[in-house]
Design an enzyme around this catalytic site. Structure first.
Site, PDB file in Angstrom:
ATOM      1  N   GLY A 133       8.497  -2.158  11.815  1.00 55.07           N
ATOM      2  CA  GLY A 133       7.635  -1.352  10.951  1.00 55.07           C
ATOM      3  C   GLY A 133       6.353  -1.020  11.666  1.00 55.07           C
ATOM      4  N   HIS A 157      10.492  -2.971   2.526  1.00 54.49           N
ATOM      5  CA  HIS A 157       9.908  -3.971   1.648  1.00 54.49           C
ATOM      6  C   HIS A 157      10.834  -4.342   0.487  1.00 54.49           C
ATOM      7  CE1 HIS A 157       6.547  -3.344   4.138  1.00 54.49           C
ATOM      8  NE2 HIS A 157       5.623  -3.789   3.325  1.00 54.49           N
TER       9      HIS A 157
HETATM   10 MG    MG Z   1       3.179  -4.158   4.972  1.00 51.70          MG
END
Ligand code: MG
Length: 196
Positions: A40, A137
């Protein structure tokens, strides 16, 4: 405040002001043992902090991100940003990532790996000194990132989770504590664990 810290501060992203320095401090302790890796990258906010540690120790940061955004960044979702849409109407954070790393002066210490973390993870073989999980997430995404990547961390290396206030992420971080990792520190939503 020197230039790269200012650049990290100005980069788009969701790091709490205390979390960047914590990433840097912990990564610095292990960066001499091997490469750093983040899942990420988005616009490079955390990459700047990790690259600072990599440059101090002559290490390297692999930043894995497909740069097409997570589901919550799609149009009409809570994290959507129209600045991230390219001429084809596609979400693309890679130009922002590269620009911010260039401005911070850290391009030589960062290798952007442009691909889905699940796909790259299937083929990854390099042992890691530091792994920062901050990609998808959702429950399946964070579990897949943990299962595909955390076993590459060398003994004494560090595993960091972001957004551990999200129950699905907290669940995976707690699972890691039963699978060979010990908690070192929690800073805001950031948890740092050490591999036994
Ligand atoms: Mg984050």
């Amino acid at each position: 405040m020197n230039d790269w810290r200012k650049q990290a501060d100005e980069a788009k992203g969701w790091l709490h002001p205390a979390e960047g320095p914590a990433l840097y401090d912990h990564a610095l302790k292990v960066a001499n043992l091997g490469p750093l890796c983040e899942i990420g990258g988005y616009c490079g906010k955390s990459a700047i902090w990790l690259a600072a540690a990599a440059s101090d120790r002559q290490s390297v940061l692999f930043s894995v991100d497909w740069h097409r955004g997570s589901p919550e960044m799609a149009a009409n979702r809570e994290c959507h940003d129209p600045d991230m849409v390219d001429a084809e109407g596609m979400f693309d954070s890679l130009p922002h990532f590269r620009r911010n790393l260039y401005r911070a002066g850290f391009e030589p210490w960062v290798v952007p790996v442009v691909g889905n973390s699940a796909t790259v993870g299937l083929w990854w073989q390099t042992p890691l000194a530091f792994l920062f999980i901050d990609g998808a997430h959702d429950a399946d995404g964070v579990r897949a990132d943990y299962e595909l990547w955390a076993h590459h961390i060398i003994p004494g290396g560090l595993l960091a989770f972001h957004d551990t206030t999200i129950p699905d992420i907290n669940r995976v971080a707690r699972r890691a504590l039963t699978e060979g990792f010990d908690l070192v520190e929690q800073v805001e939503t950031l948890q740092i664990l050490i591999a036994q």
